[in-house]
Design an enzyme around this catalytic site. Sequence first.
Site, PDB file in Angstrom:
ATOM      1  N   SER A   5       0.038  -3.558   7.919  1.00  0.00           N
ATOM      2  CA  SER A   5       0.416  -4.702   7.414  1.00  0.00           C
ATOM      3  C   SER A   5      -0.673  -5.862   7.660  1.00  0.00           C
ATOM      4  O   SER A   5      -1.314  -5.657   8.652  1.00  0.00           O
ATOM      5  CB  SER A   5       1.773  -5.408   7.972  1.00  0.00           C
ATOM      6  OG  SER A   5       2.173  -6.805   7.684  1.00  0.00           O
ATOM      7  N   TYR A  65       7.386  -7.216  15.126  1.00  0.00           N
ATOM      8  CA  TYR A  65       6.728  -6.625  14.132  1.00  0.00           C
ATOM      9  C   TYR A  65       5.009  -6.423  13.966  1.00  0.00           C
ATOM     10  O   TYR A  65       4.612  -5.452  13.737  1.00  0.00           O
ATOM     11  CB  TYR A  65       7.479  -7.243  12.949  1.00  0.00           C
ATOM     12  CG  TYR A  65       6.830  -6.565  11.442  1.00  0.00           C
ATOM     13  CD1 TYR A  65       7.475  -5.534  11.025  1.00  0.00           C
ATOM     14  CD2 TYR A  65       5.870  -7.112  10.660  1.00  0.00           C
ATOM     15  CE1 TYR A  65       7.176  -5.010   9.724  1.00  0.00           C
ATOM     16  CE2 TYR A  65       5.497  -6.791   9.624  1.00  0.00           C
ATOM     17  CZ  TYR A  65       6.191  -5.587   9.015  1.00  0.00           C
ATOM     18  OH  TYR A  65       5.550  -4.905   7.787  1.00  0.00           O
ATOM     19  N   LYS A 109       2.346  -3.307  14.020  1.00  0.00           N
ATOM     20  CA  LYS A 109       1.445  -3.031  12.558  1.00  0.00           C
ATOM     21  C   LYS A 109       0.121  -2.964  13.222  1.00  0.00           C
ATOM     22  O   LYS A 109      -0.810  -2.603  12.675  1.00  0.00           O
ATOM     23  CB  LYS A 109       1.617  -4.206  11.614  1.00  0.00           C
ATOM     24  CG  LYS A 109       2.984  -3.726  10.922  1.00  0.00           C
ATOM     25  CD  LYS A 109       3.241  -2.204  10.297  1.00  0.00           C
ATOM     26  CE  LYS A 109       4.439  -2.240   9.593  1.00  0.00           C
ATOM     27  NZ  LYS A 109       4.632  -0.817   8.964  1.00  0.00           N
ATOM     28  N   ILE A 143       5.609  -8.049   0.284  1.00  0.00           N
ATOM     29  CA  ILE A 143       5.578  -6.805  -1.025  1.00  0.00           C
ATOM     30  C   ILE A 143       7.136  -7.001  -1.363  1.00  0.00           C
ATOM     31  O   ILE A 143       8.153  -7.172  -0.628  1.00  0.00           O
ATOM     32  CB  ILE A 143       5.542  -5.383  -0.726  1.00  0.00           C
ATOM     33  CG1 ILE A 143       4.162  -5.217  -0.089  1.00  0.00           C
ATOM     34  CG2 ILE A 143       5.460  -4.511  -2.175  1.00  0.00           C
ATOM     35  CD1 ILE A 143       3.011  -5.898  -1.055  1.00  0.00           C
TER      36      ILE A 143
END
Length: 268
Positions: A140, A153, A157, A186
Amino acid sequence: MSDRKAIFITGGGSGIGQAIAEYFGGRGWFIGLGDIDTAGMRETESRVGPGSCYSHQFDVRDRAAWDTALEGFSMAAGGRIDVLANNAGIPLGGSLSENTLEEIGRCIDINLKGVFYGAQAVLPYLKKTAPGSCLLNTASAAGIYGSGGASVYSATKAGVRSLTESLDAEWAEFGINVRSLCPGFIDTPLIDKTPNQSTNEAIRDRVKAAGLEITPPLAVAQAEWDAVHGERLHTLVNSTARQLAFGTRWMPGRVRKRARGMARPLGV
């Protein structure tokens, strides 16, 4: 061994995984889907077409389940796996102090441990189809520079990017390509979810409020195809990821200032 190339995709029941399945399936590949969502996988199967898809319900956090899933897919694909798209992942936003122990553990287990388990389990299969086989990890833009309000998060990543670099070195002797994809936001069902249990505001609403780009899944699927067939270690998808990578390298002070100025929590 069959002559038809085969790709196994985790998180294949929706979003990016579904787009990858359609894109590769449309180019003659045999598709394997792994997900906990059986209804989503059935939807993906209908998009790919009959006779071109194999589905297996499992949880990427279960290391033993990986072996069962990949063995079943390899048999269905005529004895081969050319690509593993290590794509399954979940969002988690909010400040660290807001995140529960359950949320933190689940995000780390799915986004990071699941990727490690998949890489470990698929290695024997990728050795058989090397040279040119590929481990393709979905990272990401948040793994390029930590995103304020998405510490857990972002860390998972960043770990996926680091794992990609490590395995690129470790697996070079086998002729296996290792790649990562680094998208920004996305347009998938994930951004319609809330970032954590303490808020009712969807991630999509926060992204729009910040004026950030939302990219269609098809663009990611096309980038995945290019990554599998190209030489680039990390593929940046959309302007958000490219600008962040450029800024981190050439204007780190500005990136840091912008990150500190993001008063509302966002994950990428």
